[in-house]
Design a protein around this motif. Structure first.
Motif, short mmCIF file in Angstrom:
data_model
loop_
_atom_site.label_atom_id
_atom_site.label_comp_id
_atom_site.label_asym_id
_atom_site.label_seq_id
_atom_site.Cartn_x
_atom_site.Cartn_y
_atom_site.Cartn_z
N ARG A 66 0.82 -1.21 0.00
CA ARG A 66 0.00 0.00 0.00
C ARG A 66 0.86 1.26 0.00
N LEU A 67 2.05 1.17 0.59
CA LEU A 67 2.96 2.31 0.54
C LEU A 67 3.52 2.52 -0.87
N GLY A 68 3.44 1.49 -1.69
CA GLY A 68 3.96 1.59 -3.05
C GLY A 68 5.45 1.36 -3.15
N VAL A 69 6.02 0.61 -2.19
CA VAL A 69 7.47 0.37 -2.20
C VAL A 69 7.81 -1.11 -2.36
N TYR A 70 6.82 -1.93 -2.68
CA TYR A 70 7.04 -3.37 -2.73
C TYR A 70 7.87 -3.77 -3.95
N THR A 71 8.85 -4.63 -3.69
CA THR A 71 9.66 -5.23 -4.75
C THR A 71 9.91 -6.69 -4.38
N LYS A 72 9.96 -7.55 -5.38
CA LYS A 72 10.25 -8.97 -5.14
C LYS A 72 11.31 -9.43 -6.13
N ASP A 73 12.26 -10.20 -5.62
CA ASP A 73 13.32 -10.77 -6.44
C ASP A 73 13.42 -12.25 -6.10
N ALA A 74 13.46 -13.09 -7.11
CA ALA A 74 13.43 -14.53 -6.88
C ALA A 74 14.62 -15.01 -6.05
N GLU A 75 15.77 -14.36 -6.21
CA GLU A 75 16.97 -14.81 -5.52
C GLU A 75 17.13 -14.18 -4.14
N THR A 76 16.67 -12.94 -3.97
CA THR A 76 17.00 -12.19 -2.75
C THR A 76 15.79 -11.74 -1.94
N GLY A 77 14.58 -12.22 -2.28
CA GLY A 77 13.43 -11.99 -1.42
C GLY A 77 12.59 -10.79 -1.81
N GLU A 78 11.83 -10.29 -0.82
CA GLU A 78 10.90 -9.19 -1.08
C GLU A 78 11.01 -8.12 0.01
N THR A 79 10.39 -7.00 -0.25
CA THR A 79 10.44 -5.85 0.65
C THR A 79 9.74 -6.17 1.98
N THR A 80 10.30 -5.63 3.06
CA THR A 80 9.62 -5.66 4.36
C THR A 80 9.55 -4.25 4.90
N VAL A 81 8.50 -3.97 5.68
CA VAL A 81 8.31 -2.66 6.31
C VAL A 81 7.99 -2.89 7.78
N ASN A 82 8.71 -2.22 8.66
CA ASN A 82 8.46 -2.33 10.09
C ASN A 82 8.20 -0.96 10.70
N LEU A 83 7.10 -0.85 11.44
CA LEU A 83 6.82 0.32 12.27
C LEU A 83 7.49 0.07 13.62
N GLY A 84 8.41 0.96 14.01
CA GLY A 84 9.21 0.71 15.20
C GLY A 84 8.84 1.57 16.39
N ARG A 85 9.23 2.84 16.38
CA ARG A 85 8.96 3.75 17.50
C ARG A 85 7.86 4.73 17.14
N LEU A 86 7.05 5.13 18.14
CA LEU A 86 6.02 6.14 17.97
C LEU A 86 6.06 7.09 19.15
N SER A 87 5.75 8.37 18.87
CA SER A 87 5.78 9.35 19.95
C SER A 87 4.83 10.50 19.63
#
Length: 452
Positions: free
Chosen positions: A301-322
């Motif tokens: 949904r962010l529009g940053v997804y990429t997938k590569d057969a050899e090296t995997g796909e994009t991950t997104v983590n929400l870490g800190r919030l304030s």
């Protein structure tokens, strides 16, 4: 076998090696406040001095630079190969059965912060170098075991070494990853998104606090509101304190490179409160999280997804919030495979933030690491692994980042064997001593092969 004499020599050093690891683990080398002669605080400085003293006691040459990084070396020749590790550790944290800086041995295991990440492997590499020296094994290149003291918080130690003109290796590895070998590490972009609060809305939101680091799935998140609770959110803890409503969500922590393995407490909070409308700038942040992040960890949904057969796909983590009524922010840790464009990721995140009246306050990047499976470095190290273990295996692509990114033509090689539990950075971090000795034998053979 090809490495019989080397393996035997290291086995003979077992007791001395284990004691040296224990002594290193006993030093609480968590990064602290800078002091004269100790840019990362007294703990990392003490660990560095201990490793240099050990190297000299073993009859090896030893040197350091800026009290940030040290090394020991053997051999001759114009080229140098390197085994790179680190002596700093993450904070011990709670939940230990045995003293985190005790290096105690129970049931054939040594327990302590750093026994696996990365003091055990570093001290082991020093002994591996000593074994090569004692056996007078022929080398064409010099072998350097280098140990930094700020890997856990950004690798500034190695950056300093490079900026000061330190000699660069022609090839090398870090025993700070996994076997059989890591040939690819995803690129990483970390964003801090937010704004100064100019519209507090109805003032109902007092504060929001969540997360420990950008690269960790948010383990807990607390929203404090004025007045009565807006609803009874399922799965959350609600209590009254000082006339305010405190809503707490508890998730399951995981590394930011594998967010799907955890349960993000912030997502849990905003999902349970999905029918609650806030106001002002806080609502902007809530809308971003709800509309762009909830329900997925791959960035589609962010529009940053990429997938590569050899090296995997994009991950997104929400870490800190304030949020405190004056400023608000949250972090995104985005990791992408080969073929992704970091500039395109940056543009997309900035566009998304702007659509919600937010901005990117800070952006950090680490480049991806890719060393071909057919490269001499990978083929040599994989050959060592197969000879030493008798196992056939394929190199790995991972989402995490290792020390290998510090230099060109370097990969992560050990110390964690396939199928072993993930105890790094956890309470009761431990290493099986037999397994540690086996890994040191592999490290020694790898250093020798690269030097040949």
């Amino acid at each position: 076998m090809r490495y019989d004499s080397l393996n035997q020599k290291i086995s003979q050093m077992r007791d001395e090696l284990v004691e040296a690891v224990r002594q290193s683990v006993a030093i609480p080398s968590v990064k602290g406040e800078p002091a004269p002669g100790a840019p990362y605080g007294p703990g990392p400085k003490a660990a560095l001095e201990n490793a240099l003293a050990l190297s000299r006691r073993l009859g090896l040459t030893a040197d350091s630079l800026g009290n940030r990084v040290g090394w020991t070396e053997y051999g001759s020749g114009p080229e140098m190969v390197m085994a790179l590790g680190h002596l700093d550790v993450v904070p011990a944290g709670d939940g230990w059965t045995y003293p985190p800086f005790g290096g105690q041995v129970h049931g054939g295991r040594m327990y302590g912060r750093g026994v696996l990440d990365d003091k055990g492997p570093v001290i082991g590499a020093i002994f591996g170098l000593k074994a090569i020296q004692e056996l007078e094994l022929p080398t064409r290149r010099r072998i350097r075991v280098m140990f930094g003291t700020d890997e856990e918080q950004g690798s500034s130690c190695v950056d300093y070494y490079i900026r000061q003109g330190g000699e660069l290796p022609s090839a090398g590895f870090t025993p700070d990853g996994e076997y059989p070998l890591i040939f690819f590490e995803k690129g990483i972009s970390q964003f801090t998104i937010g704004k100064t609060v100019t519209d507090p809305g109805d003032g109902r939101v007092v504060s929001l606090r969540g997360g420990t680091a950008a690269n960790v799935v948010t383990p807990a998140c607390t929203l404090t509101l004025s007045g009565e609770p807006p609803c009874t959110p399922p799965g959350l803890t609600v209590r009254r304190a000082d006339g305010k409503t405190v809503i707490e969500a508890v998730g399951v922590s995981a590394h930011g490179s594998t967010p799907a393995q955890g349960e993000n407490a912030a997502y849990k909070l905003f999902t349970a409160l999905d029918k609650v409308r806030f106001s002002g700038d806080f609502q902007r942040m809530a809308d971003f999280i709800r509309e762009q992040l909830l329900g997925e960890t791959d960035g589609r949904r962010l529009g940053v997804y990429t997938k590569d057969a050899e090296t995997g796909e994009t991950t997104v983590n929400l870490g800190r919030l304030s949020y405190d009524g004056k400023a608000m922010s949250f972090t995104l840790d985005i990791r992408y495979p080969r073929g992704a464009d970091p500039e395109a990721v940056s543009r997309r995140i900035r566009e998304k933030a702007a659509a919600y009246g937010l901005e990117v306050l800070e952006e950090k990047r680490l480049p991806m690491l890719y060393v071909s499976k057919q490269s001499p470095l990978v083929r040599t190290l994989m050959g060592v692994y197969q000879i030493q273990t008798g196992r056939q295996a394929e190199p790995l692509a991972i989402g995490g980042g290792t020390y290998a990114k510090a230099f060109q033509n370097m990969v992560a090689f050990g110390p964690l064997f396939p199928g072993e539990p993930e105890v790094i950075h956890q309470p009761d971090e431990w290493v099986d001593i037999d397994t540690l000795i086996r890994s040191v034998q592999i490290t020694a053979a790898a250093m020798w092969e690269l030097a040949r």
